[in-house]
Design an enzyme around this catalytic site. Sequence first.
Site, PDB file in Angstrom:
ATOM      1  CB  SER A 232       9.950  -8.282 -14.518  1.00 15.57           C
ATOM      2  OG  SER A 232       9.451  -7.249 -14.235  1.00 15.57           O
ATOM      3  CG  HIS A 234       5.694  -4.532 -11.196  1.00 13.85           C
ATOM      4  ND1 HIS A 234       4.999  -5.720 -11.513  1.00 13.85           N
ATOM      5  CD2 HIS A 234       5.068  -3.590 -11.395  1.00 13.85           C
ATOM      6  CE1 HIS A 234       3.415  -5.369 -11.599  1.00 13.85           C
ATOM      7  NE2 HIS A 234       3.711  -3.922 -11.772  1.00 13.85           N
TER       8      HIS A 234
END
Length: 336
Positions: A232, A234
Amino acid sequence: MPTEIRKKARELMTGYCKVCPVCDGRACKGQVPGMGGVGSGSSFWANLESLGKVKLNMRTIHDKKDPDTSTTIFGRKISLPVMVGPMTGTTYNMGGKVGEKEFVSYLVEGSLKAGSLAMTGDGADPTMYNSGLEAIREFGGGIPIIKPRSQQEIISRIKEGEKAGAVAIGVDIDGAGLVTMALKGQPVGPKTVGELKELVQSTHLPFILKGIMTADEAELAVEIGAAAIVVSNHGGRVLDSCPGAAEVLPEIAKKVKGKITIFADGGIRTGTDVLKMLALGADCVLIGRPFVIQAFGGGAQGVEEYYKTIQSQLYGGMILTGCGTIGEIDERIIRY
């Protein structure tokens, strides 16, 4: 996504989210705090663009007539390999017309009703983390994710998560430079291998390290004894000019698949997107912003209904790519 849910969410999130037809970060670039991506917004866009480049190989000569979308994560069977990603900050990110406790309750309850789990988040305001724990305790399951605070602060929150009945627990290391935390006077930062080992060893729960974007750090996650990683950036909210999760996922999976559970997060909007991420090497995916819209516009029922939509799309995609189980989904069904 039902029109009435989108309409209500748009009304409640005016000035924070336009509830665009395609949630790609174009209209909200640079809006952090808010719902957008940091800086130019390119890291947010990259998540969708990298996933969009992946195409599916259609196969219809097979016997996979009734695929099983269920999978097992941390010893717990879930109805599909999808969970809500950790999200907080209804006031400064989403407009505040739905309270923090109410919001996270919708996510946790809706996820459990759909046969899955929600990850809950952490933030500068103690009510953010605590609201997640209260929902986990009330509805019977969830996964708290803690900001990369001081060791003492993280371990304290881990113990609280254990008492609340968390299924697993983790740290979103990708929050090391979060603007919103800095603005609220909450110190966060990167962690050393030694510090992460200490955190893993502080709990009996499966430990998740969220925010891995390189193969070498995925291997470090295995070294520290983490049970899972989340590939990820974010949601494009912390560092501009990052690649998309789908771009780096294959090289990470090549190094650590089978050694650690791999979650992937970023730009996933449909069951077809889920299928692609699994084929690229994920064991399970996280979805964020679309669940915000569902929660604001439809409460726990809206969250549950979105899971069902994703599951239906995944089921159809598995039939048309010749996959009878989640374990049968691999790189043979995709092309670039």
